[in-house]
Design a protein around this motif. Structure first.
Motif, PDB file in Angstrom:
ATOM      1  N   VAL A  43      13.821   3.407   2.651  1.00  0.00           N
ATOM      2  CA  VAL A  43      12.657   2.653   2.171  1.00  0.00           C
ATOM      3  C   VAL A  43      12.769   2.488   0.657  1.00  0.00           C
ATOM      4  CG1 VAL A  43      10.145   2.606   2.028  1.00  0.00           C
ATOM      5  CG2 VAL A  43      11.262   3.539   4.074  1.00  0.00           C
TER       6      VAL A  43
ATOM      7  N   LYS B 177      11.080   0.274  -1.370  1.00  0.00           N
ATOM      8  CA  LYS B 177       9.955  -0.333  -2.095  1.00  0.00           C
ATOM      9  C   LYS B 177       9.809   0.302  -3.471  1.00  0.00           C
ATOM     10  CE  LYS B 177       6.590   2.880  -0.267  1.00  0.00           C
ATOM     11  NZ  LYS B 177       5.944   3.280   0.977  1.00  0.00           N
TER      12      LYS B 177
ATOM     13  N   ILE C 207       7.705  -2.769   6.910  1.00  0.00           N
ATOM     14  CA  ILE C 207       6.977  -1.595   7.389  1.00  0.00           C
ATOM     15  C   ILE C 207       5.562  -1.499   6.824  1.00  0.00           C
ATOM     16  CG2 ILE C 207       9.118  -0.277   7.759  1.00  0.00           C
ATOM     17  CD1 ILE C 207       8.556   1.214   5.146  1.00  0.00           C
TER      18      ILE C 207
ATOM     19  N   MET D 184       5.311   2.828  16.014  1.00  0.00           N
ATOM     20  CA  MET D 184       5.452   3.388  14.667  1.00  0.00           C
ATOM     21  C   MET D 184       4.157   4.101  14.318  1.00  0.00           C
ATOM     22  SD  MET D 184       4.430   2.888  11.279  1.00  0.00           S
ATOM     23  CE  MET D 184       4.619   1.549  10.113  1.00  0.00           C
TER      24      MET D 184
ATOM     25  N   ILE E 278       2.176   6.549  10.961  1.00  0.00           N
ATOM     26  CA  ILE E 278       2.142   7.224   9.651  1.00  0.00           C
ATOM     27  C   ILE E 278       1.023   8.262   9.732  1.00  0.00           C
ATOM     28  CG2 ILE E 278       2.001   6.917   7.154  1.00  0.00           C
ATOM     29  CD1 ILE E 278       2.248   3.874   7.608  1.00  0.00           C
TER      30      ILE E 278
ATOM     31  N   SER F   8       9.944  11.284   4.148  1.00  0.00           N
ATOM     32  CA  SER F   8      10.656  12.306   3.363  1.00  0.00           C
ATOM     33  C   SER F   8      10.187  13.734   3.650  1.00  0.00           C
ATOM     34  CB  SER F   8      10.497  12.028   1.864  1.00  0.00           C
ATOM     35  OG  SER F   8      11.166  10.844   1.520  1.00  0.00           O
TER      36      SER F   8
ATOM     37  N   ARG G  61      11.879   6.809   8.458  1.00  0.00           N
ATOM     38  CA  ARG G  61      11.732   5.898   7.314  1.00  0.00           C
ATOM     39  C   ARG G  61      11.637   6.736   6.045  1.00  0.00           C
ATOM     40  NH1 ARG G  61       7.438   5.139  10.633  1.00  0.00           N
ATOM     41  NH2 ARG G  61       6.202   5.876   8.884  1.00  0.00           N
TER      42      ARG G  61
ATOM     43  N   GLY H 102      11.976   7.259   1.914  1.00  0.00           N
ATOM     44  CA  GLY H 102      12.005   6.629   0.601  1.00  0.00           C
ATOM     45  C   GLY H 102      12.331   7.613  -0.505  1.00  0.00           C
ATOM     46  N   SER H 103      11.330   8.404  -0.908  1.00  0.00           N
ATOM     47  CA  SER H 103      11.462   9.219  -2.118  1.00  0.00           C
ATOM     48  C   SER H 103      12.595  10.244  -2.035  1.00  0.00           C
ATOM     49  CB  SER H 103      10.129   9.894  -2.453  1.00  0.00           C
ATOM     50  OG  SER H 103       9.572  10.487  -1.312  1.00  0.00           O
TER      51      SER H 103
ATOM     52  N   LYS I 244       1.889   3.967  -2.909  1.00  0.00           N
ATOM     53  CA  LYS I 244       2.336   3.291  -1.703  1.00  0.00           C
ATOM     54  C   LYS I 244       1.228   2.540  -0.987  1.00  0.00           C
ATOM     55  CE  LYS I 244       2.852   7.852   0.483  1.00  0.00           C
ATOM     56  NZ  LYS I 244       3.862   8.693   1.104  1.00  0.00           N
TER      57      LYS I 244
HETATM   58  C1  LIG Z   1       6.678   4.307   1.587  1.00  0.00           C
HETATM   59  C2  LIG Z   1       6.780   4.434   3.063  1.00  0.00           C
HETATM   60  C3  LIG Z   1       7.692   5.334   3.648  1.00  0.00           C
HETATM   61  C4  LIG Z   1       8.588   6.270   2.859  1.00  0.00           C
HETATM   62  O1  LIG Z   1       7.824   7.331   2.380  1.00  0.00           O
HETATM   63  P1  LIG Z   1       8.531   8.565   1.602  1.00  0.00           P
HETATM   64  O2  LIG Z   1       7.498   9.625   1.664  1.00  0.00           O
HETATM   65  O3  LIG Z   1       8.831   8.098   0.231  1.00  0.00           O
HETATM   66  O4  LIG Z   1       9.752   8.928   2.367  1.00  0.00           O
HETATM   67  C5  LIG Z   1       7.777   5.351   5.035  1.00  0.00           C
HETATM   68  N1  LIG Z   1       7.002   4.561   5.798  1.00  0.00           N
HETATM   69  C6  LIG Z   1       6.113   3.703   5.274  1.00  0.00           C
HETATM   70  C7  LIG Z   1       5.292   2.865   6.174  1.00  0.00           C
HETATM   71  C8  LIG Z   1       5.961   3.613   3.897  1.00  0.00           C
HETATM   72  O5  LIG Z   1       5.057   2.767   3.386  1.00  0.00           O
END
Ligand SMILES: *Cc1c(COP(=O)(O)O)cnc(C)c1O
Length: 234
Positions: free
Chosen positions: A34, A36, A79, A161, A163, A202, A217, A219-220, A230
């Protein structure tokens, strides 16, 4: 100093270790990087280290980055939260969308998917934490939305999916991911043939992999801390 290359390697090791610990094949968990808020150069470095699948949450930022990286054979996944006025750009430029949570968005994506491209691969975003501020369809409404999406000609429904609400408690992490995995199994018993569980980031990828994630997914842990939040939209 941690480079993107070494951080990517460390994340891959975490994925492999979690898969092994749960008796899962290494290839059963894919890594979506990720990127972004991070510049083209960061994506290039990850690509040179072997990463080809990238996730973005903000349409405008993603389009700019894609244009600058057009020379690379990357697979782009959307995403983030999707607004109706952005569906055409997403349908024309991404291979996957993970964040479908209502019929109208799905219909618009299908209508705008160019004929020369393969069907858009999609996941339904499920709201497992019950937080009103979070996107996602309520678990009890997922089957109805899935039936709608499945009927759309230019979308291929692949899975779910989520979160979950962030927590350091691994038991709570796993409980939320298990809800998503059980929902996927339930949909498959209804006749949907879904193969994708997009969950784990992460800080909680091990718990997600333990509960069956097929795409994490991240990112950091790859690119470092982000300098804007975010939750901002676009
Ligand atoms: C930013 C984001 C991630 C990645 O998050 P990290 O904690 O940086 O790994 C994963 N999924 C979605 C939907 C995000 O917006």
């Amino acid at each position: 100093m941690t480079t993107i290359t070494s951080a990517l390697q460390a994340v891959k090791h975490r994925i492999l270790a979690a898969a092994a610990q749960n008796g899962r094949a290494a290839q059963s968990v894919q890594l979506l990087a990720v990127c972004k808020t991070f510049p083209d150069a960061a994506v290039r470095e990850a690509f040179l280290a072997g990463q080809m699948k990238f996730g973005e949450s903000y349409v405008q930022e993603a389009l700019t980055k894609m244009a600058a990286l057009r020379d690379l054979p990357l697979e782009w996944h959307f995403i983030g939260p999707l607004q109706s006025n952005k569906t055409r750009q997403v349908a024309e430029n991404f291979a996957w969308v993970h964040s479908i949570d209502r019929t109208k968005i799905a219909e618009r994506l299908s209508a705008a998917r160019p004929a020369e491209l393969p069907p858009l691969q999609v996941c339904l975003q499920v709201n497992v934490s019950g937080e009103a501020s979070k996107g996602g369809v309520a678990p009890e409404k997922a089957a109805v939305l899935a039936a709608h999406v499945k009927a759309l000609p230019r979308l291929q429904l692949r899975g779910l999916m989520a979160i979950p609400a962030p927590t350091d408690d691994v038991t709570l992490q796993r409980r939320q991911f298990r809800i998503v995995a059980e929902l996927l199994a339930q949909l498959n018993r209804l006749g949907f043939q879904l193969d994708t569980l997009s969950m784990g980031m992460s800080d909680d990828m091990e718990a997600a992999i333990a509960e069956g994630a097929t795409i994490v997914r991240v990112g950091s842990a790859i690119f470092g801390a982000r300098s804007y939040p975010k939750e901002s939209s676009g």
